[in-house]
Write a protein that holds these residues in place. Structure first.
Motif, PDB file in Angstrom:
ATOM      1  N   ASP A   1     -47.248 -20.915-100.181  1.00  0.00           N
ATOM      2  CA  ASP A   1     -46.872 -19.643-100.779  1.00  0.00           C
ATOM      3  C   ASP A   1     -48.142 -19.015-101.357  1.00  0.00           C
ATOM      4  OD1 ASP A   1     -45.414 -17.553-101.691  1.00  0.00           O
ATOM      5  OD2 ASP A   1     -44.122 -18.713-103.029  1.00  0.00           O
ATOM      6  N   GLU A   2     -48.958 -18.472-100.463  1.00  0.00           N
ATOM      7  CA  GLU A   2     -50.280 -17.954-100.805  1.00  0.00           C
ATOM      8  C   GLU A   2     -50.198 -16.854-101.864  1.00  0.00           C
ATOM      9  OE1 GLU A   2     -53.322 -18.762 -99.557  1.00  0.00           O
ATOM     10  OE2 GLU A   2     -52.826 -20.037 -97.832  1.00  0.00           O
ATOM     11  N   ARG A   3     -51.199 -16.834-102.728  1.00  0.00           N
ATOM     12  CA  ARG A   3     -51.263 -15.812-103.759  1.00  0.00           C
ATOM     13  C   ARG A   3     -51.323 -14.419-103.128  1.00  0.00           C
ATOM     14  NH1 ARG A   3     -55.777 -13.825-107.024  1.00  0.00           N
ATOM     15  NH2 ARG A   3     -57.135 -14.969-105.624  1.00  0.00           N
TER      16      ARG A   3
ATOM     17  N   LEU B   1     -54.065 -14.447 -90.107  1.00  0.00           N
ATOM     18  CA  LEU B   1     -55.221 -15.068 -90.763  1.00  0.00           C
ATOM     19  C   LEU B   1     -54.811 -15.768 -92.050  1.00  0.00           C
ATOM     20  CD1 LEU B   1     -58.065 -12.435 -90.255  1.00  0.00           C
ATOM     21  CD2 LEU B   1     -57.861 -14.664 -89.154  1.00  0.00           C
ATOM     22  N   ARG B   2     -53.892 -15.193 -92.789  1.00  0.00           N
ATOM     23  CA  ARG B   2     -53.422 -15.847 -94.008  1.00  0.00           C
ATOM     24  C   ARG B   2     -51.921 -15.672 -94.134  1.00  0.00           C
ATOM     25  NH1 ARG B   2     -55.880 -18.310 -97.699  1.00  0.00           N
ATOM     26  NH2 ARG B   2     -57.894 -17.431 -97.174  1.00  0.00           N
ATOM     27  N   GLY B   3     -51.195 -16.556 -93.459  1.00  0.00           N
ATOM     28  CA  GLY B   3     -49.745 -16.506 -93.497  1.00  0.00           C
ATOM     29  C   GLY B   3     -49.199 -17.414 -94.579  1.00  0.00           C
TER      30      GLY B   3
ATOM     31  N   ILE C   1     -49.394 -22.316 -88.282  1.00  0.00           N
ATOM     32  CA  ILE C   1     -49.414 -23.537 -87.475  1.00  0.00           C
ATOM     33  C   ILE C   1     -50.744 -24.254 -87.658  1.00  0.00           C
ATOM     34  CG2 ILE C   1     -49.217 -24.478 -85.133  1.00  0.00           C
ATOM     35  CD1 ILE C   1     -47.556 -21.884 -84.540  1.00  0.00           C
ATOM     36  N   MET C   2     -50.640 -25.523 -87.970  1.00  0.00           N
ATOM     37  CA  MET C   2     -51.848 -26.310 -88.197  1.00  0.00           C
ATOM     38  C   MET C   2     -51.789 -27.600 -87.396  1.00  0.00           C
ATOM     39  SD  MET C   2     -53.432 -28.159 -91.556  1.00  0.00           S
ATOM     40  CE  MET C   2     -53.120 -26.972 -92.838  1.00  0.00           C
ATOM     41  N   LYS C   3     -52.953 -28.020 -86.933  1.00  0.00           N
ATOM     42  CA  LYS C   3     -53.094 -29.389 -86.432  1.00  0.00           C
ATOM     43  C   LYS C   3     -53.680 -30.158 -87.598  1.00  0.00           C
ATOM     44  CE  LYS C   3     -56.558 -31.171 -85.695  1.00  0.00           C
ATOM     45  NZ  LYS C   3     -57.391 -32.080 -86.505  1.00  0.00           N
TER      46      LYS C   3
ATOM     47  N   VAL D   1     -61.700 -21.715 -89.607  1.00  0.00           N
ATOM     48  CA  VAL D   1     -60.625 -22.085 -88.686  1.00  0.00           C
ATOM     49  C   VAL D   1     -60.316 -23.573 -88.732  1.00  0.00           C
ATOM     50  CG1 VAL D   1     -60.757 -20.153 -87.068  1.00  0.00           C
ATOM     51  CG2 VAL D   1     -62.311 -22.095 -86.797  1.00  0.00           C
ATOM     52  N   GLY D   2     -61.214 -24.344 -89.348  1.00  0.00           N
ATOM     53  CA  GLY D   2     -60.948 -25.774 -89.448  1.00  0.00           C
ATOM     54  C   GLY D   2     -61.764 -26.385 -90.564  1.00  0.00           C
ATOM     55  N   GLN D   3     -61.289 -27.534 -91.039  1.00  0.00           N
ATOM     56  CA  GLN D   3     -62.055 -28.245 -92.060  1.00  0.00           C
ATOM     57  C   GLN D   3     -61.845 -29.737 -91.880  1.00  0.00           C
ATOM     58  OE1 GLN D   3     -61.465 -27.046 -96.173  1.00  0.00           O
ATOM     59  NE2 GLN D   3     -63.334 -28.120 -96.786  1.00  0.00           N
TER      60      GLN D   3
ATOM     61  N   SER E   1     -52.798 -21.042 -85.516  1.00  0.00           N
ATOM     62  CA  SER E   1     -52.435 -19.622 -85.482  1.00  0.00           C
ATOM     63  C   SER E   1     -53.580 -18.756 -86.020  1.00  0.00           C
ATOM     64  CB  SER E   1     -51.140 -19.368 -86.261  1.00  0.00           C
ATOM     65  OG  SER E   1     -51.147 -20.036 -87.501  1.00  0.00           O
ATOM     66  N   ARG E   2     -54.323 -19.288 -87.021  1.00  0.00           N
ATOM     67  CA  ARG E   2     -55.464 -18.512 -87.513  1.00  0.00           C
ATOM     68  C   ARG E   2     -56.546 -18.395 -86.440  1.00  0.00           C
ATOM     69  NH1 ARG E   2     -58.591 -19.857 -93.103  1.00  0.00           N
ATOM     70  NH2 ARG E   2     -56.680 -19.030 -94.040  1.00  0.00           N
ATOM     71  N   THR E   3     -56.715 -19.447 -85.624  1.00  0.00           N
ATOM     72  CA  THR E   3     -57.718 -19.407 -84.557  1.00  0.00           C
ATOM     73  C   THR E   3     -57.405 -18.284 -83.578  1.00  0.00           C
ATOM     74  OG1 THR E   3     -58.166 -21.766 -84.775  1.00  0.00           O
ATOM     75  CG2 THR E   3     -58.779 -20.742 -82.683  1.00  0.00           C
TER      76      THR E   3
HETATM   77  P1  ATP Z   1     -58.379 -21.009 -97.036  1.00  0.00           P
HETATM   78  O1  ATP Z   1     -59.685 -21.358 -97.698  1.00  0.00           O
HETATM   79  O2  ATP Z   1     -58.533 -19.924 -96.032  1.00  0.00           O
HETATM   80  O3  ATP Z   1     -57.275 -20.767 -98.023  1.00  0.00           O
HETATM   81  P2  ATP Z   1     -57.825 -23.757 -96.874  1.00  0.00           P
HETATM   82  O4  ATP Z   1     -59.213 -24.278 -97.116  1.00  0.00           O
HETATM   83  O5  ATP Z   1     -56.892 -23.704 -98.011  1.00  0.00           O
HETATM   84  O6  ATP Z   1     -57.938 -22.300 -96.195  1.00  0.00           O
HETATM   85  P3  ATP Z   1     -57.171 -26.150 -95.421  1.00  0.00           P
HETATM   86  O7  ATP Z   1     -56.354 -26.809 -96.448  1.00  0.00           O
HETATM   87  O8  ATP Z   1     -58.579 -26.601 -95.215  1.00  0.00           O
HETATM   88  O9  ATP Z   1     -57.145 -24.557 -95.668  1.00  0.00           O
HETATM   89  O10 ATP Z   1     -56.321 -26.183 -94.058  1.00  0.00           O
HETATM   90  C1  ATP Z   1     -56.875 -26.396 -92.762  1.00  0.00           C
HETATM   91  C2  ATP Z   1     -56.876 -25.138 -91.931  1.00  0.00           C
HETATM   92  O11 ATP Z   1     -55.599 -24.482 -91.930  1.00  0.00           O
HETATM   93  C3  ATP Z   1     -57.817 -24.069 -92.432  1.00  0.00           C
HETATM   94  O12 ATP Z   1     -59.145 -24.331 -92.035  1.00  0.00           O
HETATM   95  C4  ATP Z   1     -57.250 -22.811 -91.790  1.00  0.00           C
HETATM   96  O13 ATP Z   1     -57.719 -22.684 -90.463  1.00  0.00           O
HETATM   97  C5  ATP Z   1     -55.765 -23.086 -91.763  1.00  0.00           C
HETATM   98  N1  ATP Z   1     -55.077 -22.366 -92.851  1.00  0.00           N
HETATM   99  C6  ATP Z   1     -55.061 -22.662 -94.170  1.00  0.00           C
HETATM  100  N2  ATP Z   1     -54.315 -21.789 -94.854  1.00  0.00           N
HETATM  101  C7  ATP Z   1     -53.828 -20.913 -93.946  1.00  0.00           C
HETATM  102  C8  ATP Z   1     -52.966 -19.777 -94.030  1.00  0.00           C
HETATM  103  N3  ATP Z   1     -52.455 -19.393 -95.185  1.00  0.00           N
HETATM  104  N4  ATP Z   1     -52.671 -19.109 -92.887  1.00  0.00           N
HETATM  105  C9  ATP Z   1     -53.179 -19.501 -91.700  1.00  0.00           C
HETATM  106  N5  ATP Z   1     -53.987 -20.565 -91.561  1.00  0.00           N
HETATM  107  C10 ATP Z   1     -54.314 -21.272 -92.658  1.00  0.00           C
END
Ligand code: ATP
Ligand code: MG
Ligand code: MG
Ligand code: MG
Length: 564
Positions: free
Chosen positions: A141-143, A150-152, A156-158, A409-411, A447-449
């Motif tokens: 539940d993003e601020r 890009l910020r949903g 979708i995450m792997k 896009v990844g960490q 999905s962000r990619t």
């Molecule tokens: P951000 O800094 O953008 O908030 P994050 O560092 O919180 O991302 P991680 O916890 O590292 O995100 O999650 C792994 C990956 O998931 C991120 O590198 C990003 O590609 C994706 N991701 C994270 N939050 C979101 C979001 N709200 N919408 C779309 N993709 C996201």
């Protein structure tokens, strides 16, 4: 696929809510539709792109020995309480109750679930290393949910998790993932850069972010001009702490991306349209999370608290081990000088409840603690963070630093024993000694990619998909829908391409050629094949790559050869 059958409703107008180009184009070209703020439906074209990216990710995870699993999205609160994150994760965690009033969360990440899984199954060093991953919806539940995919709030995450017996093992798993991520983004056809990042609240270890380079990116990257050196970091990591705060000074080093140009708390507050009190509350809240986690773990002492607040700019570091009371006091003492002159600290009821719980008092006056920085605790407060700029010397080799903007896009992250310790995931080594499993976690925003690819690859007419992740590779367009010979030839070539395994769309709509060309550019098919009068009379078709726009003529008999 026939355009007449493809469910891809295009829009002529730019939707007002879409601020960035990927969001605009995904809506206009019929890839996605908004269902709620930060929540989207993927239409057929969008789904095809997602599947392409997912498949690349899957193949590269498997190549490194990753094994795919599927964990639940609904996660029981008990596991989050056990790890301490139920109280510390904050408002980003979607929480819900079942009919029996039991608490659950929608998974924003899966460390708890997977650690609990593994602790029941893995008990010997012989069973490791293990790499497990899934590709799934995540919920945060993003601020400020914004910028489309890009910020949903649902995305979708792997996420892959590694389990090793020691730091050396983790190093091997971490390198495997570094290689895998590099291959994934290369195969997706993206220009990207892995950068060193700040491990922030998680503390300690190595972490890299993978950044897709795009001018619209929120992140600032500094990298060495000397490719042999290879140094690259995000600007937070590259920043240099400067000086120490004295109690009567105001701080304000800022994360440029979040609060550009602000130098005081008041300016930050104004920029973010919040009150200075809210900033202070954030500081207290962050501390509360740390303290609550410590209480849940049963820690008597807290060795380290790295207070990076939501602005990513205020830092509080304890000089050594402190009791829970001292940490709470430190936070209040910290908030005092920060928050400054002329503004009353309005105690947050939640914070006060926590303070009362740890101090055994019962009051609403935050000053009851009577804490005094320097007397009651040592705090090392960084007065300022100097953002390193392009042109400055590289900290590794002294060559010049360059700057770029990127989208994370990844960490990849070395967790160490952070979760295995609190959740009790241990194994026995050769000597029968019980040790915590050493973990890593690795995320890719699928999905962000997809959106980042568009931010990097588009022009004024629409999307320019890299071939590997395009929904279809080719669109075949008969110039005149009324000309039977053109239509017949187009149909023949369409079927030949399908036969050759090329993902092809035939634009069989009864529209003018101009409309079809516009839509083809908007949707971003990598190749457009036009069947006009020449194709019929000379047996030659026009082939136009979306990227270059340079039309070449190819004999129809050579079509497959040219396209493949
Ligand atoms: P951000 O800094 O953008 O908030 P994050 O560092 O919180 O991302 P991680 O916890 O590292 O995100 O999650 C792994 C990956 O998931 C991120 O590198 C990003 O590609 C994706 N991701 C994270 N939050 C979101 C979001 N709200 N919408 C779309 N993709 C996201
Ligand atoms: Mg985030
Ligand atoms: Mg991040
Ligand atoms: Mg991240």
């Amino acid at each position: 696929m026939r355009a007449t059958e493809l469910y891809a409703p295009t829009l002529r107008e730019v939707p007002a809510e879409a601020e960035v180009v990927s969001h605009q184009l995904l809506l206009r070209a019929g890839y996605i539709r908004r269902t709620a703020t930060g929540v989207y439906t993927y239409l057929p074209l969008g789904m095809r792109v997602l599947k392409k990216i997912e498949q690349i990710v899957r193949e590269e995870m498997d190549r490194q020995g990753g094994q795919e699993i599927m964990m639940p999205i609904i996660q029981p609160a008990e596991l989050w309480q056990e790890s301490g994150r139920w109280d510390v994760y904050g408002p980003e965690l979607f929480r819900l109750k079942d009919r029996h009033e039991r608490d659950f969360a929608l998974g924003p990440t899966h460390e708890e679930i997977i650690t609990a899984l593994v602790r029941g199954e893995v008990n010997s060093y012989k069973q490791m290393p293990i790499l497990l991953y899934q590709i799934q919806n995540k919920y945060r539940d993003e601020r400020r949910p914004r910028f489309g995919l890009l910020r949903g709030r649902e995305f979708i995450m792997k996420d892959l998790y590694s389990f090793d017996r020691d730091a050396d093992g983790l190093e091997v798993s971490y390198r495997k993932m570094h290689v895998a991520y590099t291959r994934v983004f290369k195969r997706c056809g993206l220009r990207f850069r892995p950068v060193e990042a700040d491990s922030g609240a998680i503390g300690g270890s190595d972490t890299h972010e993978f950044m897709v380079l795009a001018d619209s990116g929120e992140a600032i990257i500094l990298y060495c001009e000397n490719p042999v050196c290879g140094y690259a970091a995000n600007n937070e990591k590259a920043s240099v702490p400067v000086g120490e705060i004295t109690p009567d000074e105001t701080l304000y080093p800022l994360n440029r991306a979040e609060t550009p140009g602000c130098r005081t708390v008041e300016e930050v507050a104004q920029f973010l349209r919040i009150s200075p009190q809210q900033i202070i509350k954030t500081i207290l809240y962050e501390t509360e999370r740390e303290v609550a986690a410590a209480l849940v773990r049963g820690d008597r002492e807290i060795n380290e608290i790295k207070l990076s607040n939501a602005l990513g700019c205020l830092r509080l570091e304890l000089a050594g081990p402190k009791t829970v009371q001292q940490v709470t006091g430190a936070a209040v003492g910290f908030a005092g000088p920060v928050g400054l002159k002329g503004c009353t600290i309005v105690a947050d009821p939640e914070v006060m409840a926590m303070v009362n719980a740890v101090t055994g008092s019962n009051t609403n006056d935050i000053h009851c603690l009577n804490v005094n920085p320097g007397r009651d605790f040592e705090v090392n407060m960084i007065k300022d963070i100097r953002m390193v700029q392009a042109g400055e010397p590289c900290p590794h080799c002294g060559s010049k630093l360059l700057e770029a903007k990127g989208i994370e896009v990844g960490q990849i992250f070395k967790l160490g024993d952070k979760y295995s310790k609190v959740l009790g995931a241990t194994y026995l080594d050769e000597g029968g000694k019980s040790l915590p499993i050493i973990m890593g976690c690795y995320g890719i925003g699928v999905s962000r990619t997809m959106a980042a690819a568009i931010e990097q690859n588009h022009d004024q007419n629409g999307i320019i998909w890299p071939v590997a992740i395009a929904p279809f590779q080719v669109v075949v367009i008969p110039v005149s829908a009324k000309d039977e010979t053109q239509v017949a030839l187009a149909e023949e070539l369409y079927h030949r391409l399908l036969e050759a395994g090329v993902e092809t769309v035939i634009d069989d709509r009864p529209e003018r050629a101009g409309v079809k060309f516009k839509d083809a550019d908007l949707i971003g098919y990598p190749l457009r094949i036009t069947i006009g009068a020449k194709a019929v009379s000379e047996n030659r078709v026009e082939i136009r790559p979306r990227k270059t726009g340079e039309v070449t003529l190819t004999a129809t008999r050579d079509l497959e050869k040219t396209v493949l």
